[in-house]
Write a protein that holds these residues in place. Structure first.
Motif, PDB file in Angstrom:
ATOM      1  N   PRO A 121       1.416 -13.171  19.374  1.00 32.19           N
ATOM      2  CA  PRO A 121       1.578 -12.243  18.255  1.00 32.19           C
ATOM      3  C   PRO A 121       2.857 -12.497  17.457  1.00 32.19           C
ATOM      4  O   PRO A 121       2.867 -12.385  16.244  1.00 32.19           O
ATOM      5  N   ALA A 122       3.937 -12.865  18.121  1.00 34.14           N
ATOM      6  CA  ALA A 122       5.184 -13.148  17.402  1.00 34.14           C
ATOM      7  C   ALA A 122       5.050 -14.405  16.562  1.00 34.14           C
ATOM      8  O   ALA A 122       5.567 -14.482  15.449  1.00 34.14           O
ATOM      9  N   LEU A 123       4.336 -15.399  17.084  1.00 37.36           N
ATOM     10  CA  LEU A 123       4.145 -16.629  16.324  1.00 37.36           C
ATOM     11  C   LEU A 123       3.249 -16.414  15.117  1.00 37.36           C
ATOM     12  O   LEU A 123       3.384 -17.076  14.096  1.00 37.36           O
ATOM     13  N   ALA A 124       2.317 -15.469  15.206  1.00 33.83           N
ATOM     14  CA  ALA A 124       1.394 -15.203  14.110  1.00 33.83           C
ATOM     15  C   ALA A 124       2.026 -14.392  12.994  1.00 33.83           C
ATOM     16  O   ALA A 124       1.495 -14.307  11.904  1.00 33.83           O
ATOM     17  N   GLN A 125       3.171 -13.809  13.237  1.00 34.33           N
ATOM     18  CA  GLN A 125       3.830 -12.987  12.232  1.00 34.33           C
ATOM     19  C   GLN A 125       4.286 -13.858  11.074  1.00 34.33           C
ATOM     20  O   GLN A 125       4.843 -14.922  11.259  1.00 34.33           O
ATOM     21  N   ARG A 126       4.031 -13.395   9.874  1.00 35.86           N
ATOM     22  CA  ARG A 126       4.447 -14.127   8.693  1.00 35.86           C
ATOM     23  C   ARG A 126       5.944 -13.936   8.458  1.00 35.86           C
ATOM     24  O   ARG A 126       6.478 -12.873   8.723  1.00 35.86           O
ATOM     25  N   PRO A 127       6.630 -14.955   7.925  1.00 37.80           N
ATOM     26  CA  PRO A 127       8.058 -14.800   7.643  1.00 37.80           C
ATOM     27  C   PRO A 127       8.283 -13.607   6.716  1.00 37.80           C
ATOM     28  O   PRO A 127       7.546 -13.408   5.762  1.00 37.80           O
ATOM     29  N   GLY A 128       9.300 -12.824   6.995  1.00 37.95           N
ATOM     30  CA  GLY A 128       9.621 -11.679   6.166  1.00 37.95           C
ATOM     31  C   GLY A 128       8.835 -10.427   6.513  1.00 37.95           C
ATOM     32  O   GLY A 128       9.109  -9.364   5.999  1.00 37.95           O
ATOM     33  N   GLU A 129       7.841 -10.546   7.377  1.00 39.74           N
ATOM     34  CA  GLU A 129       7.053  -9.375   7.762  1.00 39.74           C
ATOM     35  C   GLU A 129       7.773  -8.646   8.879  1.00 39.74           C
ATOM     36  O   GLU A 129       8.182  -9.241   9.855  1.00 39.74           O
ATOM     37  N   HIS A 130       7.945  -7.344   8.712  1.00 40.16           N
ATOM     38  CA  HIS A 130       8.660  -6.543   9.708  1.00 40.16           C
ATOM     39  C   HIS A 130       7.744  -6.274  10.890  1.00 40.16           C
ATOM     40  O   HIS A 130       6.667  -5.732  10.730  1.00 40.16           O
ATOM     41  N   ALA A 131       8.163  -6.693  12.053  1.00 35.24           N
ATOM     42  CA  ALA A 131       7.364  -6.449  13.258  1.00 35.24           C
ATOM     43  C   ALA A 131       7.566  -5.015  13.709  1.00 35.24           C
ATOM     44  O   ALA A 131       8.686  -4.562  13.856  1.00 35.24           O
ATOM     45  N   PRO A 168      21.301  10.639  -2.724  1.00 34.62           N
ATOM     46  CA  PRO A 168      19.903  10.361  -3.086  1.00 34.62           C
ATOM     47  C   PRO A 168      19.849   9.421  -4.291  1.00 34.62           C
ATOM     48  O   PRO A 168      20.628   9.561  -5.232  1.00 34.62           O
ATOM     49  N   GLU A 169      18.981   8.452  -4.218  1.00 33.49           N
ATOM     50  CA  GLU A 169      18.808   7.483  -5.301  1.00 33.49           C
ATOM     51  C   GLU A 169      17.342   7.388  -5.643  1.00 33.49           C
ATOM     52  O   GLU A 169      16.483   7.604  -4.801  1.00 33.49           O
ATOM     53  N   GLU A 170      17.058   7.027  -6.860  1.00 34.87           N
ATOM     54  CA  GLU A 170      15.663   6.857  -7.260  1.00 34.87           C
ATOM     55  C   GLU A 170      15.097   5.526  -6.765  1.00 34.87           C
ATOM     56  O   GLU A 170      13.922   5.428  -6.500  1.00 34.87           O
ATOM     57  N   HIS A 171      15.928   4.500  -6.669  1.00 34.07           N
ATOM     58  CA  HIS A 171      15.438   3.169  -6.288  1.00 34.07           C
ATOM     59  C   HIS A 171      16.301   2.567  -5.191  1.00 34.07           C
ATOM     60  O   HIS A 171      16.892   1.509  -5.352  1.00 34.07           O
ATOM     61  N   ARG A 172      16.366   3.223  -4.068  1.00 30.44           N
ATOM     62  CA  ARG A 172      17.191   2.778  -2.947  1.00 30.44           C
ATOM     63  C   ARG A 172      16.543   1.587  -2.236  1.00 30.44           C
ATOM     64  O   ARG A 172      15.327   1.520  -2.092  1.00 30.44           O
ATOM     65  N   ASN A 173      17.362   0.660  -1.784  1.00 31.71           N
ATOM     66  CA  ASN A 173      16.881  -0.491  -1.024  1.00 31.71           C
ATOM     67  C   ASN A 173      17.056  -0.198   0.467  1.00 31.71           C
ATOM     68  O   ASN A 173      18.171  -0.013   0.933  1.00 31.71           O
ATOM     69  N   PHE A 174      15.953  -0.178   1.208  1.00 31.22           N
ATOM     70  CA  PHE A 174      15.988   0.117   2.644  1.00 31.22           C
ATOM     71  C   PHE A 174      15.971  -1.138   3.512  1.00 31.22           C
ATOM     72  O   PHE A 174      16.001  -1.034   4.729  1.00 31.22           O
ATOM     73  N   ALA A 175      15.884  -2.312   2.886  1.00 30.09           N
ATOM     74  CA  ALA A 175      15.863  -3.565   3.647  1.00 30.09           C
ATOM     75  C   ALA A 175      17.279  -3.852   4.140  1.00 30.09           C
ATOM     76  O   ALA A 175      18.046  -4.568   3.506  1.00 30.09           O
ATOM     77  N   ASP A 176      17.617  -3.271   5.289  1.00 30.63           N
ATOM     78  CA  ASP A 176      18.970  -3.371   5.821  1.00 30.63           C
ATOM     79  C   ASP A 176      19.290  -4.729   6.439  1.00 30.63           C
ATOM     80  O   ASP A 176      20.449  -5.064   6.631  1.00 30.63           O
ATOM     81  N   HIS A 177      18.286  -5.510   6.774  1.00 28.34           N
ATOM     82  CA  HIS A 177      18.458  -6.859   7.320  1.00 28.34           C
ATOM     83  C   HIS A 177      17.360  -7.749   6.762  1.00 28.34           C
ATOM     84  O   HIS A 177      16.298  -7.263   6.360  1.00 28.34           O
ATOM     85  N   GLN A 178      17.583  -9.037   6.768  1.00 25.59           N
ATOM     86  CA  GLN A 178      16.582  -9.981   6.292  1.00 25.59           C
ATOM     87  C   GLN A 178      15.289  -9.805   7.091  1.00 25.59           C
ATOM     88  O   GLN A 178      15.322  -9.698   8.322  1.00 25.59           O
ATOM     89  N   GLY A 179      14.181  -9.726   6.385  1.00 28.67           N
ATOM     90  CA  GLY A 179      12.884  -9.576   7.036  1.00 28.67           C
ATOM     91  C   GLY A 179      12.476  -8.137   7.278  1.00 28.67           C
ATOM     92  O   GLY A 179      11.370  -7.877   7.709  1.00 28.67           O
ATOM     93  N   HIS A 180      13.353  -7.186   7.017  1.00 27.66           N
ATOM     94  CA  HIS A 180      13.018  -5.767   7.189  1.00 27.66           C
ATOM     95  C   HIS A 180      12.386  -5.236   5.904  1.00 27.66           C
ATOM     96  O   HIS A 180      12.705  -5.705   4.815  1.00 27.66           O
ATOM     97  N   PRO A 181      11.528  -4.244   6.014  1.00 25.05           N
ATOM     98  CA  PRO A 181      10.839  -3.738   4.824  1.00 25.05           C
ATOM     99  C   PRO A 181      11.764  -2.920   3.926  1.00 25.05           C
ATOM    100  O   PRO A 181      12.734  -2.316   4.398  1.00 25.05           O
ATOM    101  N   ASN A 182      11.448  -2.918   2.643  1.00 26.08           N
ATOM    102  CA  ASN A 182      12.165  -2.072   1.700  1.00 26.08           C
ATOM    103  C   ASN A 182      11.483  -0.709   1.674  1.00 26.08           C
ATOM    104  O   ASN A 182      10.927  -0.278   0.666  1.00 26.08           O
ATOM    105  N   ALA A 183      11.484  -0.072   2.823  1.00 21.97           N
ATOM    106  CA  ALA A 183      10.900   1.258   3.019  1.00 21.97           C
ATOM    107  C   ALA A 183      11.613   1.872   4.212  1.00 21.97           C
ATOM    108  O   ALA A 183      12.143   1.144   5.064  1.00 21.97           O
TER     109      ALA A 183
END
Length: 170
Positions: A17-27, A46-61
């Motif tokens: 499963p780890a090998l099948a993960q696409r680069p940048g996809e948050h596991a 509070p911001e209207e367009h906050r970036n939640f991607a705290d580390h490379q590969g983490h989602p912006n959510a």
């Protein structure tokens, strides 16, 4: 030697499963054992367009890192995005909280979705954070929100992200 090859085979199968993960996809990590603690720090503005991607590969959510750090749950009680004039207008959710209660979304969308006879809607501010959710089959876990009165947190097991949801009743 056979035991060594057996252990190697099991390790290889377990890592697929780890090998099948696409680069940048948050596991998605294991589900959090509990919801976030009440926030006592200095609230993030509070911001209207906050970036939640705290580390490379983490989602912006808003998401949960390592099963215990709720990234993005740091705006404190007075965040205007999560103000409700009538908290719990439709009652309290009583279906069960935490990782021992997985719920499969049975249909709908951000405006109104359901599972197990319970109905919810996504906070308007969070709609953009659930665009990758499968409204006909993702497993979610519901947590109480200790900071935003009247809201619950729906954690998507597949994506490792979460959104604020309002309970609409059964």
């Amino acid at each position: 030697m056979k035991a060594y090859l057996g252990v190697l085979a099991v390790a290889l199968i377990a890592s697929l499963p780890a090998l099948a993960q696409r680069p940048g996809e948050h596991a998605a990590q294991r589900p959090p054992a509990h919801g976030p603690s009440e926030y006592h720090g200095t609230p993030h503005a509070p911001e209207e367009h906050r970036n939640f991607a705290d580390h490379q590969g983490h989602p912006n959510a808003p998401h949960v890192d390592k099963g215990n750090h709720w990234v993005g749950h740091d705006t404190g009680r007075d965040d205007p995005h999560y103000h409700l004039d009538h908290p719990w207008e439709h009652g309290h959710f009583t279906g069960g909280f935490g990782p021992e209660h997985h719920w499969r979304i049975a249909g709908g969308g951000p405006g109104r979705f359901w599972f197990g006879g319970f109905y919810f809607s996504v906070a308007p501010y969070d709609v953009a954070f659930c665009d990758g959710w499968n409204w006909d089959g993702d497993d979610i876990i519901i947590y109480d929100d200790p900071d935003h009165i009247g809201w619950y947190l729906a954690y998507n097991v597949r994506l490792g992200t979460y959104i604020h949801v309002d309970y609409l009743g059964a």
